[in-house]
Design an enzyme around this catalytic site. Sequence first.
Site, PDB file in Angstrom:
ATOM      1  N   TYR A  11      50.905  44.254  57.339  1.00 53.68           N
ATOM      2  CA  TYR A  11      51.693  43.051  57.655  1.00 53.68           C
ATOM      3  C   TYR A  11      52.356  43.099  59.024  1.00 53.68           C
ATOM      4  O   TYR A  11      52.903  42.101  59.464  1.00 53.68           O
ATOM      5  CB  TYR A  11      52.729  42.781  56.557  1.00 53.68           C
ATOM      6  CG  TYR A  11      52.117  42.034  55.389  1.00 53.68           C
ATOM      7  CD1 TYR A  11      51.528  40.787  55.578  1.00 53.68           C
ATOM      8  CD2 TYR A  11      52.090  42.580  54.119  1.00 53.68           C
ATOM      9  CE1 TYR A  11      50.941  40.107  54.512  1.00 53.68           C
ATOM     10  CE2 TYR A  11      51.518  41.911  53.049  1.00 53.68           C
ATOM     11  CZ  TYR A  11      50.938  40.674  53.260  1.00 53.68           C
ATOM     12  OH  TYR A  11      50.362  40.009  52.233  1.00 53.68           O
ATOM     13  N   GLU A  27      41.307  54.782  31.504  1.00 57.39           N
ATOM     14  CA  GLU A  27      40.671  54.062  32.614  1.00 57.39           C
ATOM     15  C   GLU A  27      41.321  52.703  32.843  1.00 57.39           C
ATOM     16  O   GLU A  27      41.706  52.370  33.963  1.00 57.39           O
ATOM     17  CB  GLU A  27      39.171  53.869  32.321  1.00 57.39           C
ATOM     18  CG  GLU A  27      38.457  53.050  33.399  1.00 57.39           C
ATOM     19  CD  GLU A  27      37.096  52.536  32.973  1.00 57.39           C
ATOM     20  OE1 GLU A  27      36.576  52.979  31.925  1.00 57.39           O
ATOM     21  OE2 GLU A  27      36.560  51.666  33.676  1.00 57.39           O
ATOM     22  N   ASP A  74      35.407  53.813  29.526  1.00 62.34           N
ATOM     23  CA  ASP A  74      34.305  53.082  28.893  1.00 62.34           C
ATOM     24  C   ASP A  74      33.038  53.931  28.947  1.00 62.34           C
ATOM     25  O   ASP A  74      32.855  54.736  29.874  1.00 62.34           O
ATOM     26  CB  ASP A  74      34.032  51.772  29.646  1.00 62.34           C
ATOM     27  CG  ASP A  74      35.113  50.723  29.398  1.00 62.34           C
ATOM     28  OD1 ASP A  74      35.821  50.835  28.379  1.00 62.34           O
ATOM     29  OD2 ASP A  74      35.235  49.816  30.239  1.00 62.34           O
TER      30      ASP A  74
END
Lengths: 396, 642
Positions: A138, A224, A277
């Site tokens: 920024y 996860e 997963d």
Amino acid sequence: MAFAPMGPEASFFEVLDQHRASLLATLRRSGGETAGGGTRLASSSEVLGSIESVIQDVITSVARNEAPAFTIDNRSSWENIKFEDSVGLQMASHCTTRKIKSDSLKSVKKFALILKILSMIYKLVQSNTYATKRDIYYTDSQLFGNQTVVDNIINDISCMLKMPRISLHILSTSKGLIAGNLRYLEEDGTRVHCTCGSTAVAVPSNIQGIRNLITDAKFLLIVEKDATFQRLLDDSFCNRMSPCIMVTGKGVPDLNTRLLVKKLWDTFHIPVFALVDADPHGIEIMCIYKYGSMAMSFEAHNLTVPAIRWLGLLPSDIKRLNIPRDTLIPLTKQDQLKLDSVLKRPYVTCQPFWRREMEIMADSKLKAEIQALTFLSSDYLSRVYLPNKLKFGGWI
Amino acid sequence: MPLPQACTGWVTSVSPRDKSKIPNNFSLSKPFLFRIDQELGPAPDAYLELTLPLSPSRKTGSWMPCPCLPELTGSPELEPRRLEGEEQGGGEATRGDNMQQILKYLIIHWKCETAGTSKGALLEGQLVISMEALNSKHQANTLHCVTTIASAGSIYGGLVLKKFLKEIQSLLPGFSAKLNWTSEEASYSQDISGVTPFQMIFEVDEKPRTLMTDSLVIKNFLHKIVMVHPKIKFNFSVKVDGVLSMEVFGTKNEPTLNLSNGIALVISYQHYVSKPKFATAELLCSRIHPVLGHAVMLFIPDDIAGMGLLGELILTPAAALCPCPKVFPNQLNRISSVSIFLYGPSGLPLILPGQEQPTTTVFKDTSYFIDWKKYHLCMVPSLDLNLDRDLVLPDVSYQVESSVGDQSQNMDSQGQTLLLFLFVDFHSGFPVQQPELWRVHTLLTTHLSAILMENHSVVQDSIQVAMDQALEQHHQATKDHQKFQASLSVAVNSIMSIVTGSTSNTFRKICLQALQAVDTQEFGTKLHKSFHDITRHRSLPYCSCETKQQLLPEENAEENTEDEHENSLELLAGTSGQVENKRLRQGMEETRAFHSARGPSQSEASVTPCGSRASPGGDLEDSLWQREVSNLSEWLNPGPKP
């Protein structure tokens, strides 16, 4: 003493304790790793000296009427990465480099931005202040274009100066969460208690600055996905499995989450498990925690935890638990490519069980999310699957 | 009086009414001297003299009076007619214009002859045009000028003299000729030397100033021709009161863009614009990069078609920025002017400079074919048609109208020029014969504007496509340049921030010493300048000329080696070779007629490059570029678009 809700009986953790003992024994045998180990943080004067050295080189080139360029280790090629079981992915000692030239239209902007961020780091270190990557972006968002540009350049600078990011006084806003049996003091003296019911604590921005870490946890579970993490919190998993710690990096982990996991491992040497997963993407995330990434291989010593074990969801669990086929998802072409890529990684050779699981996935051409277990029961994950895995050593 | 079978340098003449005596099958395929005397006046007339064979003295380069002249002028049948010469009036064609027309005629003839043997091949040969002026004995302050056109080789085999005379007379209304010829047998038996088989001579009295203008007009015409006929070479010399100025117009070995149909556009930038003042001695790219628009068939209005334009006119535009933005990569490139070049069939200029041109009427409206607003440009016609430059003169010229007044006028002189070439070709379905081609040229010279107006929409589309592509590169180059500059500015400011903010005396001292600066302010200035200097020529990856080295195929490498060998031989040839390729100036003053600004060392014989200005070292790149643009041309130009 940390607040300790009632957990399972002591016998529940027998296998876990054995696993921990085994890990400690391995650690002793290897002998190299100590609590809080990893690369020594550079002092401010060292950082300033390094930056001045870079600037001197640039000016010397200019004085010689030569176009200056930065030489940075090439972190995008597996050829430059070596694998060491105890550390993970590291930069090879003699790796190829790439040049960021000032006389090439392709790279001149990057050359300039490296100098720009170097000058900002110089000021941060001089004034002993810290800024996040977002702060840096920024300062001139139009010049940088997007956050990724800043993130990549900071990594390049860190690699070029061979100094961890924190030494450059650059922090990143953490996206990770932590919950469970853990207390610590932040750099500014803030006392943090992660032991709570259904809320989690954000992973601190300055991991190197936290101290007085206290825990009775028997294990650390890396989750996860945030959704699974929240579900486990809702199911009071931390209380039921108390004492334990849960961490999520909400997908691909940021540096702070990885630093925290590393710090917890280095500090407590408790077993660390990954719940991801059963798909190539989940496996890759787990590998990043365990072995590190190619992009950050230059800082592997501070980031990797090779002791991590794969708790679930294993592709073999899908068949074992008779999860219906219609709850599974066919592997996409990208999944196949990712799986092939992971199977070729150097660390897979020393993980035969992981390879076996990945082959099962490849053969079935199916993947499953952790949520697939809800088909069996809505709280099957927290009440049955994970407790059983932890009690009976169902990790690989 | 019987004509001699063979003689050297004798002259006879024939009046126009006697032209019927010229045998129809008279051919200039054998060595001879062909002389046209022209003196312009109220009743202009001309001599056409024929001499067989060449005078030996001609070989030495000095022009000798013909020894047989007195003997022949007495011929009752072939009475020589000398006219009292007067300088021609303003409305009539000048000698320079007549010369151009004759040259056009000769090239068209040449082209038609060549087309029979090798279709689409580039014309190859050499013409020598020499002008010699001496103070006139008849008039004060007047020069008696003799202009000779000669060729080496058998360029003009098959030129029928009678036909030529007839056509050239109809072409040049103020022109009459006297012709003498020898017997048919003689004309075929005089091939003795085989050195200069063809010569044509004009004589005229002119004011010095007219001579100068004529010379410049002819020079520009020759330059314009070699820009699309790279294998033609013109040796042009002017000798005024013994002061010789010689110039060679030729572009052999220069990179070209093959446009098929026997013409190829020379793409060396220095023919089109002067070397930028701020460009360094070593230019990074000496080429223009023309973008071809699609070829369009032009509808011919009935009234024009009725005049003998029975066929198809095809317009192919090509646009390029000049010089290549790479010449000054760190300068913010902007377009300051537009040059339009018109070429007719056979790659011959369509208009004559210095006159009110009907051909270019349509271009008076700068926006008629090109939407300049699209490129944020405002164009106004430019009146700066200075002949006395080494640049090829455009047929139409615009300049960017400055909205900021005087400031940008200064800037504009350093900007880029947008070149637009309009090639108009003619097809009739059959091999085009010389008279037809000549007729097309004549009609186009007067009616091109009307034809282009009739086809406004298709012409505009085709030009716009070429312009868009050429300017797209320009915009990209500008964008890249800005990116480069912005980045370097950030780099320099960042370094300055560290150096000025450092508390390490050693570090600051080392930095200042490296750039030999006494303080940080001077350090900053030097750092910025050094960065700028180092990186000034190192950008513009889009520039196609940069990637040629990587594309080098073996066969081209061989071709290039040959080219290099050829150039080496030229260089080794030393002075004699140089004379061919250089301008030779001799004498105490270059000439009173040529008082324009030339080199100061005119008292010495000096050589100045002209024509073939491409450096031998550029051959490798050139051959590759030629190949690439040739392919591009074939790809872009598969055939006319209806």
